[in-house]
Design a protein around this motif. Structure first.
Motif, PDB file in Angstrom:
ATOM      1  N   GLU A 197      38.412  30.601  42.144  1.00  0.00           N
ATOM      2  CA  GLU A 197      39.206  31.755  42.585  1.00  0.00           C
ATOM      3  C   GLU A 197      40.586  31.308  43.062  1.00  0.00           C
ATOM      4  OE1 GLU A 197      39.706  35.830  43.052  1.00  0.00           O
ATOM      5  OE2 GLU A 197      37.953  34.773  42.237  1.00  0.00           O
ATOM      6  N   GLU A 198      40.640  30.221  43.820  1.00  0.00           N
ATOM      7  CA  GLU A 198      41.914  29.693  44.293  1.00  0.00           C
ATOM      8  C   GLU A 198      42.790  29.235  43.127  1.00  0.00           C
ATOM      9  OE1 GLU A 198      41.139  26.619  47.087  1.00  0.00           O
ATOM     10  OE2 GLU A 198      40.541  27.995  48.707  1.00  0.00           O
ATOM     11  N   LYS A 199      42.118  28.559  42.171  1.00  0.00           N
ATOM     12  CA  LYS A 199      42.851  28.081  40.996  1.00  0.00           C
ATOM     13  C   LYS A 199      43.441  29.255  40.205  1.00  0.00           C
ATOM     14  CE  LYS A 199      42.260  25.400  36.752  1.00  0.00           C
ATOM     15  NZ  LYS A 199      41.302  24.663  35.898  1.00  0.00           N
ATOM     16  N   HIS A 200      42.663  30.300  40.056  1.00  0.00           N
ATOM     17  CA  HIS A 200      43.134  31.487  39.330  1.00  0.00           C
ATOM     18  C   HIS A 200      44.333  32.123  40.044  1.00  0.00           C
ATOM     19  CE1 HIS A 200      43.116  35.299  37.204  1.00  0.00           C
ATOM     20  NE2 HIS A 200      42.995  35.943  38.364  1.00  0.00           N
ATOM     21  N   ASP A 201      44.239  32.231  41.363  1.00  0.00           N
ATOM     22  CA  ASP A 201      45.342  32.815  42.123  1.00  0.00           C
ATOM     23  C   ASP A 201      46.628  32.003  41.946  1.00  0.00           C
ATOM     24  OD1 ASP A 201      43.629  34.753  42.995  1.00  0.00           O
ATOM     25  OD2 ASP A 201      43.234  33.826  44.950  1.00  0.00           O
ATOM     26  N   VAL A 202      46.498  30.664  41.942  1.00  0.00           N
ATOM     27  CA  VAL A 202      47.678  29.794  41.766  1.00  0.00           C
ATOM     28  C   VAL A 202      48.297  30.003  40.388  1.00  0.00           C
ATOM     29  CG1 VAL A 202      48.427  27.393  41.555  1.00  0.00           C
ATOM     30  CG2 VAL A 202      46.910  28.074  43.439  1.00  0.00           C
ATOM     31  N   GLU A 203      47.431  30.050  39.363  1.00  0.00           N
ATOM     32  CA  GLU A 203      47.938  30.234  37.999  1.00  0.00           C
ATOM     33  C   GLU A 203      48.607  31.597  37.828  1.00  0.00           C
ATOM     34  OE1 GLU A 203      44.536  29.574  35.578  1.00  0.00           O
ATOM     35  OE2 GLU A 203      44.666  27.375  35.701  1.00  0.00           O
ATOM     36  N   MET A 204      48.007  32.634  38.430  1.00  0.00           N
ATOM     37  CA  MET A 204      48.603  33.963  38.337  1.00  0.00           C
ATOM     38  C   MET A 204      49.963  33.993  39.023  1.00  0.00           C
ATOM     39  SD  MET A 204      46.797  35.991  36.538  1.00  0.00           S
ATOM     40  CE  MET A 204      47.602  37.514  37.016  1.00  0.00           C
ATOM     41  N   LYS A 205      50.050  33.357  40.187  1.00  0.00           N
ATOM     42  CA  LYS A 205      51.338  33.322  40.908  1.00  0.00           C
ATOM     43  C   LYS A 205      52.402  32.582  40.090  1.00  0.00           C
ATOM     44  CE  LYS A 205      53.336  32.120  45.400  1.00  0.00           C
ATOM     45  NZ  LYS A 205      54.541  31.524  44.791  1.00  0.00           N
ATOM     46  N   LYS A 206      51.935  31.482  39.503  1.00  0.00           N
ATOM     47  CA  LYS A 206      52.867  30.702  38.690  1.00  0.00           C
ATOM     48  C   LYS A 206      53.376  31.538  37.515  1.00  0.00           C
ATOM     49  CE  LYS A 206      53.219  26.481  35.933  1.00  0.00           C
ATOM     50  NZ  LYS A 206      52.470  25.300  35.423  1.00  0.00           N
ATOM     51  N   MET A 207      52.492  32.236  36.850  1.00  0.00           N
ATOM     52  CA  MET A 207      52.861  33.055  35.692  1.00  0.00           C
ATOM     53  C   MET A 207      53.818  34.175  36.117  1.00  0.00           C
ATOM     54  SD  MET A 207      50.350  35.144  33.093  1.00  0.00           S
ATOM     55  CE  MET A 207      49.597  33.617  32.560  1.00  0.00           C
ATOM     56  N   ASN A 208      53.511  34.828  37.229  1.00  0.00           N
ATOM     57  CA  ASN A 208      54.379  35.904  37.702  1.00  0.00           C
ATOM     58  C   ASN A 208      55.762  35.391  38.083  1.00  0.00           C
ATOM     59  OD1 ASN A 208      52.527  38.017  37.337  1.00  0.00           O
ATOM     60  ND2 ASN A 208      51.539  37.606  39.334  1.00  0.00           N
ATOM     61  N   ASP A 209      55.786  34.217  38.735  1.00  0.00           N
ATOM     62  CA  ASP A 209      57.083  33.633  39.107  1.00  0.00           C
ATOM     63  C   ASP A 209      57.917  33.329  37.869  1.00  0.00           C
ATOM     64  OD1 ASP A 209      56.363  33.851  41.710  1.00  0.00           O
ATOM     65  OD2 ASP A 209      55.792  31.724  41.960  1.00  0.00           O
ATOM     66  N   GLU A 210      57.294  32.730  36.857  1.00  0.00           N
ATOM     67  CA  GLU A 210      58.011  32.396  35.622  1.00  0.00           C
ATOM     68  C   GLU A 210      58.514  33.676  34.941  1.00  0.00           C
ATOM     69  OE1 GLU A 210      55.194  30.182  33.390  1.00  0.00           O
ATOM     70  OE2 GLU A 210      55.556  28.293  34.489  1.00  0.00           O
ATOM     71  N   GLU A 229      54.593  41.443  26.690  1.00  0.00           N
ATOM     72  CA  GLU A 229      53.928  40.152  26.425  1.00  0.00           C
ATOM     73  C   GLU A 229      53.371  39.564  27.717  1.00  0.00           C
ATOM     74  OE1 GLU A 229      56.971  37.866  24.585  1.00  0.00           O
ATOM     75  OE2 GLU A 229      56.678  38.763  22.580  1.00  0.00           O
ATOM     76  N   HIS A 230      54.166  39.670  28.785  1.00  0.00           N
ATOM     77  CA  HIS A 230      53.678  39.158  30.079  1.00  0.00           C
ATOM     78  C   HIS A 230      52.411  39.904  30.540  1.00  0.00           C
ATOM     79  CE1 HIS A 230      53.556  37.763  34.193  1.00  0.00           C
ATOM     80  NE2 HIS A 230      53.630  39.046  34.613  1.00  0.00           N
ATOM     81  N   ARG A 231      52.434  41.247  30.407  1.00  0.00           N
ATOM     82  CA  ARG A 231      51.286  42.034  30.836  1.00  0.00           C
ATOM     83  C   ARG A 231      50.031  41.683  30.024  1.00  0.00           C
ATOM     84  NH1 ARG A 231      49.352  43.098  34.915  1.00  0.00           N
ATOM     85  NH2 ARG A 231      51.526  43.507  35.556  1.00  0.00           N
ATOM     86  N   MET A 232      50.229  41.435  28.732  1.00  0.00           N
ATOM     87  CA  MET A 232      49.080  41.070  27.869  1.00  0.00           C
ATOM     88  C   MET A 232      48.493  39.725  28.304  1.00  0.00           C
ATOM     89  SD  MET A 232      50.459  42.337  24.125  1.00  0.00           S
ATOM     90  CE  MET A 232      49.035  41.651  23.285  1.00  0.00           C
ATOM     91  N   LYS A 233      49.393  38.779  28.626  1.00  0.00           N
ATOM     92  CA  LYS A 233      48.900  37.478  29.094  1.00  0.00           C
ATOM     93  C   LYS A 233      48.146  37.627  30.416  1.00  0.00           C
ATOM     94  CE  LYS A 233      52.503  34.602  26.959  1.00  0.00           C
ATOM     95  NZ  LYS A 233      53.632  33.662  27.220  1.00  0.00           N
ATOM     96  N   VAL A 234      48.716  38.450  31.324  1.00  0.00           N
ATOM     97  CA  VAL A 234      48.061  38.661  32.619  1.00  0.00           C
ATOM     98  C   VAL A 234      46.689  39.299  32.436  1.00  0.00           C
ATOM     99  CG1 VAL A 234      48.147  39.980  34.775  1.00  0.00           C
ATOM    100  CG2 VAL A 234      50.185  38.782  33.957  1.00  0.00           C
ATOM    101  N   ASP A 235      46.640  40.344  31.581  1.00  0.00           N
ATOM    102  CA  ASP A 235      45.354  41.026  31.354  1.00  0.00           C
ATOM    103  C   ASP A 235      44.332  40.072  30.750  1.00  0.00           C
ATOM    104  OD1 ASP A 235      46.423  43.288  32.358  1.00  0.00           O
ATOM    105  OD2 ASP A 235      46.807  44.245  30.402  1.00  0.00           O
ATOM    106  N   LYS A 236      44.779  39.263  29.806  1.00  0.00           N
ATOM    107  CA  LYS A 236      43.853  38.305  29.170  1.00  0.00           C
ATOM    108  C   LYS A 236      43.312  37.314  30.186  1.00  0.00           C
ATOM    109  CE  LYS A 236      43.526  34.818  25.527  1.00  0.00           C
ATOM    110  NZ  LYS A 236      44.257  34.070  24.476  1.00  0.00           N
ATOM    111  N   MET A 237      44.234  36.778  31.016  1.00  0.00           N
ATOM    112  CA  MET A 237      43.793  35.805  32.020  1.00  0.00           C
ATOM    113  C   MET A 237      42.858  36.447  33.046  1.00  0.00           C
ATOM    114  SD  MET A 237      46.104  33.318  34.446  1.00  0.00           S
ATOM    115  CE  MET A 237      46.703  32.404  33.021  1.00  0.00           C
TER     116      MET A 237
END
Length: 418
Positions: free
Chosen positions: A101-114, A136-144
């Motif tokens: 869960e922590e790892k997922h939160d970090v990756e999501m934050k990283k993706m949103n920041d980018e 494209e960003h929303r699709m990546k977020v939904d997939k993740m």
């Protein structure tokens, strides 16, 4: 249960030896004195065989009880190990879910920041380009997000399965422990029934011996009367002395038997006091600390109190039956024993003792320390009462041995009428 079958096989053997001895006596067609002497031999042999059978029965039961204790301890250890293993696996899986869960939160934050940086860089570009980047960003977020939810759901299912399998193993181990307890209770019941059967057989044999003694004694007196008619007056006086002697001897022996049976009743008091002492020490630690009682720590003490109360009641019934069947019990001896038995019975059946055995285990299971301490104080109070009772019993036994064993009671203290 093999020990029990081997010991109980002695019961018919004891009866066969006794019956064979009576057959020999029946074949003696003359001289009643020979019959009386033979009857004494049969009586001694019967008593020895009965004592040997009871000894073997008690030893077998003690060995079986020790084996049951070892099996129960082993079952408790298996349950403990299984619980530790379950906790270790569940904690490991829970920790893995947390880290994922922590790892997922970090990756999501990283993706949103980018994405935010990319949007800032595209401010000068067309709206179509920015909308495309946003989609494209929303699709990546939904997939993740979907992949993470799937992995999390699978992990939670595995955790639930792990808990259920662990609990199932614990339940199986507890069933094995319950089976050991059930087997122990069955063997204890068989031991009590076999003891009762041996005792009843012995009492029946004693009654038969006493009856034949009486018959042979009368036959012998009749023969002497016929042979010594000329010296009738003198012999009547001699016979009276013999009879008086016999009554005195029988009274002394009966007093020994009564005291011995009474002492058997008192043996059940000490184990109860010991168990209460254990309960008191567990519930009232030193320095007013809160008690720490592990599961099953006091089970043997509660079971011991219940078993000793049952044995106490059984010994008390056997004592009453013996006195009823005896013709030579001194009234004063009986009254003294009855008074002490009443004191024991009042304490062994005290409502406080019943309350400790009935309510304290629930308080321990519920970890209710106030109730545990309360019953610890009750056990302490009962221990004091048992100590007082022990002193009374010691004084009473000394009085009985001094008063009734050395000399036979005078004829003024006639036996209890049947």
């Amino acid at each position: 249960m093999g020990w029990f079958k081997n010991v109980v096989s002695v019961v018919p053997f004891v009866k066969e030896v006794f019956d064979a001895g009576l057959d020999i006596i029946d074949n003696i067609r003359s001289n009643p004195k020979l019959k009386v002497d033979a009857l004494k031999t049969v009586s001694a042999d019967s008593k020895a065989k009965h004592e040997e059978a009871m000894r073997r029965l008690r030893e077998g039961q003690e060995e079986a009880e020790a084996a049951f204790r070892r099996r129960e301890e082993a079952a408790n250890e298996r349950i403990r190990i299984q619980k530790e293993a379950n906790d270790k696996e569940v904690n490991a899986m829970t920790e893995k879910i947390r880290l994922d869960e922590e790892k997922h939160d970090v990756e999501m934050k990283k993706m949103n920041d980018e994405h935010s940086k990319k949007v800032m860089a595209m401010r000068s570009e067309s709206k179509e380009a920015r909308d495309k980047a946003e989609m494209e960003h929303r699709m990546k977020v939904d997939k993740m997000e979907n992949e993470h939810k799937k992995e999390k759901r699978e992990a939670e299912i595995e955790l639930k399965k792990m808990k259920e399998e662990g609990q199932l193993k614990i339940t199986e181990a507890e069933k094995e422990k319950d089976a050991v307890s059930e087997e122990r209770n069955k063997e204890l019941t068989l031991f009590i029934e076999a003891s009762k059967e041996l005792h009843e057989m012995n009492q029946q044999q004693i009654r038969e011996i006493n009856k034949r003694k009486s018959d042979f004694r009368l036959e012998n007196m009749k023969l002497k009367k016929e042979q010594l008619a000329v010296e009738n007056n003198k012999k009547l006086e001699e016979n009276h002395k013999i009879y008086e002697n016999l009554i005195n001897n029988l009274t002394i022996q009966n007093s020994r038997d009564v005291i011995q049976m009474f002492e058997a009743i008192t043996t059940h008091v000490t184990p109860v006091q010991t168990s209460l002492q254990n309960i008191k020490e567990a519930c009232l630690p030193l320095h007013d600390e809160d008690p720490t009682i592990y599961p099953g720590e006091l089970v043997l003490d509660f079971e011991s109190i219940t078993a000793e109360k049952s044995r106490f009641d059984y010994s008390k019934r056997m004592f009453s039956q013996f006195v009823i069947n005896s013709n030579y019990t001194d009234r004063r001896l009986f009254d003294t024993c009855a008074k002490l038995i009443t004191e024991m019975s009042n304490l062994m059946n005290a409502k406080e003792l019943l309350s400790v055995c009935a309510s304290l285990p629930k308080a321990i299971d519920n970890d209710n320390l106030n109730i545990v301490k309360k019953y610890g104080k009750t056990a302490e109070s009962l221990c004091d009462e048992f100590s007082t009772l022990q002193n009374s019993l010691t004084d009473g036994m000394n009085h009985l041995n001094i008063s009734y064993i050395p000399n036979a009671p005078s004829l003024e203290n006639k036996a209890i009428e049947q």
